[in-house]
Design a protein around this motif. Structure first.
Motif, PDB file in Angstrom:
ATOM      1  N   LEU A 180      -8.553   4.111   4.399  1.00  0.00           N
ATOM      2  CA  LEU A 180      -8.700   2.934   5.046  1.00  0.00           C
ATOM      3  C   LEU A 180      -9.287   2.416   6.190  1.00  0.00           C
ATOM      4  O   LEU A 180      -8.506   2.981   7.283  1.00  0.00           O
ATOM      5  CB  LEU A 180      -7.229   2.209   4.496  1.00  0.00           C
ATOM      6  CG  LEU A 180      -6.706   2.375   3.196  1.00  0.00           C
ATOM      7  CD1 LEU A 180      -5.115   2.390   3.134  1.00  0.00           C
ATOM      8  CD2 LEU A 180      -7.290   1.721   2.100  1.00  0.00           C
ATOM      9  N   LEU A 210       2.034  -0.624   3.393  1.00  0.00           N
ATOM     10  CA  LEU A 210       2.433   0.510   2.867  1.00  0.00           C
ATOM     11  C   LEU A 210       4.085   0.790   2.654  1.00  0.00           C
ATOM     12  O   LEU A 210       4.766   0.832   3.399  1.00  0.00           O
ATOM     13  CB  LEU A 210       1.910   1.918   3.354  1.00  0.00           C
ATOM     14  CG  LEU A 210       1.987   2.929   2.606  1.00  0.00           C
ATOM     15  CD1 LEU A 210       1.003   2.937   1.297  1.00  0.00           C
ATOM     16  CD2 LEU A 210       1.447   4.413   3.164  1.00  0.00           C
ATOM     17  N   ARG A 251      -9.335  -0.906   7.407  1.00  0.00           N
ATOM     18  CA  ARG A 251      -8.784  -2.392   7.533  1.00  0.00           C
ATOM     19  C   ARG A 251      -7.424  -2.103   7.523  1.00  0.00           C
ATOM     20  O   ARG A 251      -6.832  -1.499   6.826  1.00  0.00           O
ATOM     21  CB  ARG A 251      -9.386  -3.468   6.647  1.00  0.00           C
ATOM     22  CG  ARG A 251     -10.812  -3.628   6.630  1.00  0.00           C
ATOM     23  CD  ARG A 251     -11.363  -4.670   5.818  1.00  0.00           C
ATOM     24  NE  ARG A 251     -10.352  -5.533   5.311  1.00  0.00           N
ATOM     25  CZ  ARG A 251     -10.132  -6.308   4.128  1.00  0.00           C
ATOM     26  NH1 ARG A 251     -11.624  -6.383   3.648  1.00  0.00           N
ATOM     27  NH2 ARG A 251      -9.375  -7.045   3.716  1.00  0.00           N
ATOM     28  N   SER A 252      -6.643  -3.289   8.296  1.00  0.00           N
ATOM     29  CA  SER A 252      -5.356  -3.165   8.370  1.00  0.00           C
ATOM     30  C   SER A 252      -4.581  -3.404   7.031  1.00  0.00           C
ATOM     31  O   SER A 252      -5.366  -3.918   5.971  1.00  0.00           O
ATOM     32  CB  SER A 252      -4.798  -4.655   9.224  1.00  0.00           C
ATOM     33  OG  SER A 252      -5.420  -4.208  10.585  1.00  0.00           O
ATOM     34  N   PHE A 253      -3.420  -2.620   6.811  1.00  0.00           N
ATOM     35  CA  PHE A 253      -2.624  -2.730   5.136  1.00  0.00           C
ATOM     36  C   PHE A 253      -1.318  -2.390   5.421  1.00  0.00           C
ATOM     37  O   PHE A 253      -0.625  -2.077   6.374  1.00  0.00           O
ATOM     38  CB  PHE A 253      -3.463  -1.564   4.669  1.00  0.00           C
ATOM     39  CG  PHE A 253      -3.280  -0.283   5.109  1.00  0.00           C
ATOM     40  CD1 PHE A 253      -1.934   0.722   4.864  1.00  0.00           C
ATOM     41  CD2 PHE A 253      -4.012   0.390   6.087  1.00  0.00           C
ATOM     42  CE1 PHE A 253      -1.768   1.758   5.053  1.00  0.00           C
ATOM     43  CE2 PHE A 253      -3.598   1.702   6.633  1.00  0.00           C
ATOM     44  CZ  PHE A 253      -2.576   2.395   5.999  1.00  0.00           C
ATOM     45  N   LEU A 283       0.958  -0.361  -2.371  1.00  0.00           N
ATOM     46  CA  LEU A 283      -0.105  -0.373  -1.214  1.00  0.00           C
ATOM     47  C   LEU A 283      -0.895  -1.543  -1.056  1.00  0.00           C
ATOM     48  O   LEU A 283      -1.400  -2.334  -2.348  1.00  0.00           O
ATOM     49  CB  LEU A 283      -1.262   0.659  -1.505  1.00  0.00           C
ATOM     50  CG  LEU A 283      -2.565   0.560  -0.521  1.00  0.00           C
ATOM     51  CD1 LEU A 283      -2.385   0.827   1.051  1.00  0.00           C
ATOM     52  CD2 LEU A 283      -3.533   1.599  -1.105  1.00  0.00           C
ATOM     53  N   GLN A 324      -7.454   8.021  -0.359  1.00  0.00           N
ATOM     54  CA  GLN A 324      -8.234   7.003   0.269  1.00  0.00           C
ATOM     55  C   GLN A 324      -8.279   6.633   1.739  1.00  0.00           C
ATOM     56  O   GLN A 324      -7.256   6.480   2.223  1.00  0.00           O
ATOM     57  CB  GLN A 324      -7.776   5.794  -0.621  1.00  0.00           C
ATOM     58  CG  GLN A 324      -8.477   4.392  -0.475  1.00  0.00           C
ATOM     59  CD  GLN A 324      -7.740   3.451  -1.255  1.00  0.00           C
ATOM     60  OE1 GLN A 324      -6.749   3.412  -1.878  1.00  0.00           O
ATOM     61  NE2 GLN A 324      -8.472   2.103  -1.162  1.00  0.00           N
ATOM     62  N   GLU A 374      -3.757  -3.859   0.559  1.00  0.00           N
ATOM     63  CA  GLU A 374      -5.044  -3.295   1.377  1.00  0.00           C
ATOM     64  C   GLU A 374      -5.486  -4.781   1.860  1.00  0.00           C
ATOM     65  O   GLU A 374      -4.964  -5.928   1.303  1.00  0.00           O
ATOM     66  CB  GLU A 374      -6.218  -2.922   0.424  1.00  0.00           C
ATOM     67  CG  GLU A 374      -5.874  -1.728   0.070  1.00  0.00           C
ATOM     68  CD  GLU A 374      -6.995  -1.075  -0.801  1.00  0.00           C
ATOM     69  OE1 GLU A 374      -8.129  -0.730  -0.171  1.00  0.00           O
ATOM     70  OE2 GLU A 374      -6.847  -0.424  -1.910  1.00  0.00           O
ATOM     71  N   GLY A 375      -5.988  -4.692   3.193  1.00  0.00           N
ATOM     72  CA  GLY A 375      -6.750  -5.960   3.649  1.00  0.00           C
ATOM     73  C   GLY A 375      -5.426  -6.996   4.285  1.00  0.00           C
ATOM     74  O   GLY A 375      -5.548  -8.112   3.936  1.00  0.00           O
ATOM     75  N   TRP A 376      -4.335  -6.523   4.918  1.00  0.00           N
ATOM     76  CA  TRP A 376      -3.284  -7.192   5.261  1.00  0.00           C
ATOM     77  C   TRP A 376      -3.935  -8.185   6.318  1.00  0.00           C
ATOM     78  O   TRP A 376      -4.469  -7.899   7.483  1.00  0.00           O
ATOM     79  CB  TRP A 376      -2.215  -6.471   6.018  1.00  0.00           C
ATOM     80  CG  TRP A 376      -1.343  -7.260   6.647  1.00  0.00           C
ATOM     81  CD1 TRP A 376      -0.718  -8.312   6.365  1.00  0.00           C
ATOM     82  CD2 TRP A 376      -0.482  -6.921   8.048  1.00  0.00           C
ATOM     83  NE1 TRP A 376       0.421  -8.621   7.348  1.00  0.00           N
ATOM     84  CE2 TRP A 376       0.310  -7.585   8.308  1.00  0.00           C
ATOM     85  CE3 TRP A 376      -0.941  -5.590   8.702  1.00  0.00           C
ATOM     86  CZ2 TRP A 376       1.149  -7.500   9.408  1.00  0.00           C
ATOM     87  CZ3 TRP A 376      -0.134  -5.634   9.995  1.00  0.00           C
ATOM     88  CH2 TRP A 376       1.043  -6.653  10.167  1.00  0.00           C
ATOM     89  N   TYR A 422       2.859   6.762  -2.678  1.00  0.00           N
ATOM     90  CA  TYR A 422       1.790   6.889  -1.712  1.00  0.00           C
ATOM     91  C   TYR A 422       2.399   7.876  -0.477  1.00  0.00           C
ATOM     92  O   TYR A 422       3.410   7.677  -0.286  1.00  0.00           O
ATOM     93  CB  TYR A 422       1.338   5.383  -0.958  1.00  0.00           C
ATOM     94  CG  TYR A 422       0.937   4.609  -1.910  1.00  0.00           C
ATOM     95  CD1 TYR A 422      -0.421   4.609  -2.486  1.00  0.00           C
ATOM     96  CD2 TYR A 422       1.521   3.634  -2.938  1.00  0.00           C
ATOM     97  CE1 TYR A 422      -1.057   3.955  -3.517  1.00  0.00           C
ATOM     98  CE2 TYR A 422       1.022   2.916  -3.765  1.00  0.00           C
ATOM     99  CZ  TYR A 422      -0.354   2.999  -4.029  1.00  0.00           C
ATOM    100  OH  TYR A 422      -0.843   2.172  -4.986  1.00  0.00           O
TER     101      TYR A 422
END
Length: 120
Positions: A29, A35, A31-33, A40, A27, A42-44, A12
């Motif tokens: 993003l 890495l 929303r919070s994430f 990755l 990609q 997603e959606g933390w 990444y």
């Protein structure tokens, strides 16, 4: 002179940061994430403001250093959030998302086990 493209050996790469969005590879993003060079998430899910328990998902990725991107401007979290990392011997740096993205890419290229947590 022969030129050789140096491809990163991690999965990444942060490509762009804009208001309310961060681009990872291709990609976008919004929303919070979380890495890591090889992960990755997603959606933390996190509280607003951040609480110490929000760091559990970050720490589960096994970082040696955490970069906390706090949006368009730098906002320091509560001391308990910082302590969640520091008491485990894990460094944490707080910065805006653009600075966190640049720093992540540099540290990942160096082979460091860095995890970036982005609040978007």
């Amino acid at each position: 002179m022969q030129l050789v493209q140096d491809l990163p050996d991690f999965r990444y790469v942060l490509r762009a940061v804009a208001a309310g969005a961060v681009t990872v590879n291709e990609q976008v993003l919004t929303r919070s994430f979380l890495l890591a060079p090889d992960a990755l998430v997603e959606g933390w899910p996190h509280a607003d403001p951040l609480v110490a328990a929000d760091m559990d998902a970050v720490l589960a990725l096994g970082p040696e250093l955490v970069l906390l991107g706090t949006g368009e401007r730098q906002r320091f979290p509560a001391p308990a959030v910082m302590a969640a990392c520091l008491t485990r011997g894990i460094g944490i740096e707080v910065m805006d998302n653009a600075a966190a993205a640049r720093t992540f890419n540099v540290l990942a290229l160096e082979g460091r086990r860095v995890v970036a947590a982005f609040v978007v």
